[in-house]
Write a protein that holds these residues in place. Structure first.
Motif, short mmCIF file in Angstrom:
data_model
loop_
_atom_site.label_atom_id
_atom_site.label_comp_id
_atom_site.label_asym_id
_atom_site.label_seq_id
_atom_site.Cartn_x
_atom_site.Cartn_y
_atom_site.Cartn_z
N THR A 72 0.94 -1.21 -0.18
CA THR A 72 -0.18 0.05 0.02
C THR A 72 0.82 1.28 -0.09
O THR A 72 0.61 2.38 -0.38
CB THR A 72 -1.02 0.07 0.98
OG1 THR A 72 -0.17 -0.17 2.35
CG2 THR A 72 -1.87 -1.17 1.06
N ASP A 125 -4.94 7.91 3.83
CA ASP A 125 -3.93 7.05 2.90
C ASP A 125 -2.72 8.04 2.77
O ASP A 125 -2.42 9.20 3.18
CB ASP A 125 -4.55 7.37 1.23
CG ASP A 125 -5.76 6.33 1.21
OD1 ASP A 125 -5.82 5.36 1.83
OD2 ASP A 125 -6.22 6.21 0.30
N ARG A 133 -2.38 3.71 -1.44
CA ARG A 133 -3.79 3.46 -1.03
C ARG A 133 -3.64 2.37 0.44
O ARG A 133 -3.22 1.25 0.31
CB ARG A 133 -4.58 2.60 -1.91
CG ARG A 133 -4.77 3.61 -3.14
CD ARG A 133 -5.68 2.87 -4.21
NE ARG A 133 -6.11 3.72 -5.33
CZ ARG A 133 -6.61 3.39 -6.25
NH1 ARG A 133 -7.43 2.40 -6.36
NH2 ARG A 133 -6.88 4.33 -7.21
N TYR A 134 -4.23 2.90 1.52
CA TYR A 134 -4.46 2.13 2.69
C TYR A 134 -5.92 1.64 2.50
O TYR A 134 -6.24 0.37 2.89
CB TYR A 134 -4.55 2.81 4.24
CG TYR A 134 -2.91 3.21 4.38
CD1 TYR A 134 -1.67 2.40 3.90
CD2 TYR A 134 -2.47 4.28 5.07
CE1 TYR A 134 -0.56 2.54 4.25
CE2 TYR A 134 -1.33 4.65 5.58
CZ TYR A 134 -0.27 3.65 5.05
OH TYR A 134 0.83 4.23 5.49
N ARG A 135 -6.92 2.39 2.50
CA ARG A 135 -8.36 2.00 2.50
C ARG A 135 -8.89 1.54 3.67
O ARG A 135 -9.46 0.41 3.67
CB ARG A 135 -8.62 1.38 1.15
CG ARG A 135 -8.28 1.77 -0.10
CD ARG A 135 -9.10 3.21 -0.31
NE ARG A 135 -9.25 3.60 -1.56
CZ ARG A 135 -8.31 4.70 -2.22
NH1 ARG A 135 -7.50 5.14 -1.49
NH2 ARG A 135 -8.53 4.99 -3.63
#
Length: 434
Positions: A288, A301, A293-295
């Motif tokens: 990530t 993020d 992107r962690y989401r």
């Protein structure tokens, strides 16, 4: 009911073909130092642990995780031999939470894919998934039950071996490393679930610290062997850290890991194409920190890179159908869905609470329709200015392809090896020399 995704004949008329950008095949080779013999260094670093306090013949649980760590099998085998040479009886215990579908058989399968087998290591593997409740402690407004591998508790000592690296869900003093393996990995599915649930509400670092306090008090933990890797996923550092020192030493190793980690050569990308994702590449299938992107809830993020759309083409063989992380993509193709084992993917989602990573993106019948769809979704598409990067996976970044618009933005460590044209054969993408 069975889900039937639209076939090519159905989708073909929905989006008109678009002229494709030209591409360059690029070699990206930043300077990076590496340990010449990681296995030998690991053997030597065991001297930093208080193993002399153990009785002759003591049994030692060696916690090993599920990531694609460089020379993992060699390092684990070296640690096993070094423990035997000291008169101990090592036993390998999978320390991977819910990975492998949260089953003993699945976790053995994951280790086998990484070269860690009983025959190769010369030591038994105890993959039982039972977890013992050690204590329940407060973390903020939550009560955290701290679980630990029942198998590991049967041994005289516990030692963990893991890579220290940026985590796929958050930033903090501790991310992936010895602290996380001790608390989450050796907590098995129940422990991992409890920690993730608490961490989402109260924060990962305080949750991990609270769990570590309990484990250090209740478990005969002697320490761990920490590994840091460079841009090329080679071992850059090996360090033995005694129990009680994880909090002091791991943040410094994490800082070094951030400096060393693989990243894309550019930060602003319209479309990133990823050939494969898998658990051996990253806990999230894709790193990530590489894709930006962690989401996850309660964690922003990463600031960089800025990537508008991601297309994932498939899963690795080693991941054995675990497609956790496919939800980080915006589009995929039918071939990837056919590789997917939903049960294994959901085991991660249910345990971690990171639901977005196991969602299905839009599914196109093939590469051609997926790329046509992605390029149209960018809006105002121009083949001369579109910024496309194409990588094998987020671990192997020394060779990649970029569209012409990105060439001038490449750093000095990146050089153009060839100019290429993207073509399709029966809908499948291939690159040809220009």
């Amino acid at each position: 009911m069975n889900v039937e995704f639209p076939d090519r004949e159905t989708v073909d008329g929905w989006i008109e073909p678009k002229p494709l950008p030209s591409f360059a095949r690029v070699r990206y080779e930043p300077d990076a130092a590496a340990v010449e013999d990681p296995a030998a260094r690991a053997r030597a670093e065991l001297d930093a642990l208080p193993l002399e306090e153990l009785e002759p013949g003591a049994t030692v649980a060696v916690g090993v995780g599920s990531r694609g760590i460089h020379a993992l099998a060699e390092v684990v085998a070296a640690v096993v031999v070094a423990l035997e040479d000291r008169g101990f009886e090592p036993v390998i215990v999978p320390a991977m939470g819910s990975h492998g579908g949260a089953t003993a058989e699945g976790q053995r399968e994951v280790l086998e894919a990484l070269g860690v087998t009983e025959d190769a290591m010369g030591a038994p593997i105890d993959a039982r998934m039972d977890a013992t409740l050690l204590d329940e402690v407060p973390v903020g407004d939550a009560a955290l039950p701290v679980y630990f591998s029942a198998a590991a508790l049967e041994f005289d000592a516990v030692l963990v071996l893991n890579r220290v690296k940026p985590h796929t869900n958050y930033e903090g003093r501790f991310e992936s490393g010895l602290v996380k393996m001790t608390t989450v990995g050796l907590g098995k599915q129940r422990g991992a679930k409890a920690i993730h649930s608490t961490a989402i509400a109260e924060g990962y670092v305080p949750t991990l610290e609270a769990a570590l306090d309990v484990i250090e008090r209740e478990v005969p933990l002697v320490g761990g062997v920490a590994l840091v890797e460079n841009f090329y996923e080679e071992t850059a550092r090996v360090e033995g850290i005694p129990a009680g020192s994880f909090r002091d030493r791991e943040p410094e190793l994490l800082e070094a890991a951030y400096d060393e980690m693989a990243t894309l050569p550019v930060d602003e990308i319209d479309l990133l194409v990823v050939d494969e994702i898998g658990k051996e590449i990253s806990g999230a299938g894709m790193d990530t920190n590489v894709i930006g992107r962690y989401r996850v809830l309660n964690a922003p993020d990463p600031e960089t890179p800025e990537i508008d759309l991601i297309y994932v083409r498939g899963l690795t063989e080693t991941t054995k159908g675990n497609g956790n992380g496919i939800g980080l993509a915006d589009i995929t193709r039918r071939a990837a869905i056919e590789q997917l084992d939903v049960t294994k993917s959901y085991a991660n989602a249910f345990t971690s609470g990171s639901l977005a990573k196991s969602k299905l993106p839009v599914v196109a019948p093939d590469d051609e329709l997926a790329l046509r769809t992605a390029l149209a979704a960018l809006g105002g598409y121009d083949p001369e200015t579109v910024r496309v990067a194409w990588i094998r996976n987020t671990q192997d970044l020394e060779e990649l392809r970029v569209s012409a618009a990105l060439v001038d933005d490449l750093p000095e460590a990146a050089t153009v090896a060839a100019e290429e044209t993207l073509a399709f054969e029966d809908g499948t993408a291939r690159f040809e020399p220009t």
